[in-house]
Design a protein around this motif. Sequence first.
Motif, short mmCIF file in Angstrom:
data_model
loop_
_atom_site.label_atom_id
_atom_site.label_comp_id
_atom_site.label_asym_id
_atom_site.label_seq_id
_atom_site.Cartn_x
_atom_site.Cartn_y
_atom_site.Cartn_z
N ILE A 79 0.93 -1.10 0.01
CA ILE A 79 -0.12 -0.06 0.15
C ILE A 79 0.89 1.27 0.13
CG2 ILE A 79 -1.61 1.25 1.52
CD1 ILE A 79 -2.72 -1.22 2.33
N ILE A 80 0.55 2.09 -1.04
CA ILE A 80 0.98 3.61 -0.66
C ILE A 80 0.20 4.45 -0.23
CG2 ILE A 80 2.02 5.26 -1.85
CD1 ILE A 80 3.39 3.36 -4.06
N LYS A 108 -6.18 -6.20 7.74
CA LYS A 108 -5.81 -6.65 9.39
C LYS A 108 -4.72 -7.49 9.62
CE LYS A 108 -7.97 -6.13 13.77
NZ LYS A 108 -9.02 -5.57 14.78
N HIS A 109 -5.00 -8.59 9.27
CA HIS A 109 -4.21 -9.88 9.65
C HIS A 109 -3.14 -10.11 8.60
CE1 HIS A 109 -6.17 -10.19 13.23
NE2 HIS A 109 -7.38 -10.47 12.78
N ARG A 110 -2.76 -9.32 7.77
CA ARG A 110 -1.88 -9.33 6.65
C ARG A 110 -0.52 -8.47 7.09
NH1 ARG A 110 -4.48 -7.91 1.51
NH2 ARG A 110 -2.45 -8.78 0.60
N ARG A 111 0.51 -9.15 6.89
CA ARG A 111 1.84 -8.33 6.98
C ARG A 111 2.37 -7.49 5.88
NH1 ARG A 111 6.28 -7.87 10.33
NH2 ARG A 111 7.71 -7.80 8.27
N ILE A 141 1.13 1.04 14.47
CA ILE A 141 1.26 -0.24 13.68
C ILE A 141 2.07 -1.14 13.91
CG2 ILE A 141 1.09 -0.79 11.28
CD1 ILE A 141 0.48 2.05 10.52
N LYS A 142 1.87 -2.22 14.62
CA LYS A 142 3.12 -3.20 15.20
C LYS A 142 3.10 -4.36 14.03
CE LYS A 142 3.06 -1.14 19.33
NZ LYS A 142 3.80 0.02 19.51
N ASP A 143 2.23 -4.63 13.36
CA ASP A 143 2.15 -5.94 12.63
C ASP A 143 2.58 -5.74 11.16
OD1 ASP A 143 -0.13 -4.70 12.16
OD2 ASP A 143 -1.42 -6.40 12.10
N LYS A 144 2.73 -4.60 10.80
CA LYS A 144 3.35 -4.45 9.54
C LYS A 144 4.33 -3.59 9.29
CE LYS A 144 -1.92 -4.35 8.03
NZ LYS A 144 -2.21 -5.02 9.27
N PRO A 145 5.22 -3.75 8.36
CA PRO A 145 6.29 -2.95 7.95
C PRO A 145 5.72 -1.65 7.42
CG PRO A 145 6.42 -4.86 6.43
CD PRO A 145 5.27 -4.96 7.35
N TRP A 146 5.99 -0.44 7.97
CA TRP A 146 5.74 0.76 7.47
C TRP A 146 7.04 1.79 7.49
CZ3 TRP A 146 5.95 5.11 10.38
CH2 TRP A 146 6.20 4.99 11.79
N HIS A 147 6.59 2.97 6.39
CA HIS A 147 7.97 3.94 6.16
C HIS A 147 7.21 5.02 5.65
CE1 HIS A 147 11.82 4.81 5.59
NE2 HIS A 147 11.61 5.60 4.44
#
Length: 171
Positions: A79-80, A108-111, A141-147
């Motif tokens: 996602i952007i 929700k439950h996807r990395r 946001i703990k369960d997905k990599p984000w930047h």
Amino acid sequence: LGLKKEVNVLCLGLDNSGKTTIINQLKPSNAQTQDIVPTIGFSIEKFKTSSLSFTVFDMSGQGRYRNLWEHYYKEGQAIIFVIDSGDKLRMVVAKEELDTLLNHPDVKHRRIPILFFANKMDVRDSLSSVKVSQLLCLENIKDKPWHICATNALKGEGLQEGVDWLQDQIK
Ligand code: GTP
Ligand code: MG
């Protein structure tokens, strides 16, 4: 040669945040358009990086089209999410839409990696990427990599750093 991994990316965010301008900048110069208009519904665009071939669902951010977003969540592998850093009044609306996205059963439950572009950093008194990140509570946001990157889509500034990060998350 020509065997780049195919990745579907959803480009989301409020209307006027700069999604189409950003995607346009990422396309090869011979495929770029000069006049960008508000997106109706959505538009499918393509761009490549060194190892990946991205298919982007450039969604309209207008209120009346936001209910389309969820129909594409299943297909999205990244996602952007674009925020207008100068639009302080609607930061709370952007947060609402982000929270709705993050709580959707197909997300929700996807990395799934989320790249945030704090766009329009050139606008006078625009918020820093740190401030945008705080207002959107990204640290939750703990369960997905984000930047998050600050960008100026008109000049293409900051976009490459974000795309490099995204590529590293996927390849
Ligand atoms: P919708 O398709 O309606 O959801 O909007 P969008 O998010 O695709 O925004 P779009 O790319 O159409 O850009 C909206 C307006 O913001 C245009 O006038 C762009 O030129 C302008 N814009 C985009 N990025 C920037 C930026 O970094 N700085 C400034 N100053 N203006 C920008
Ligand atoms: Mg658009």
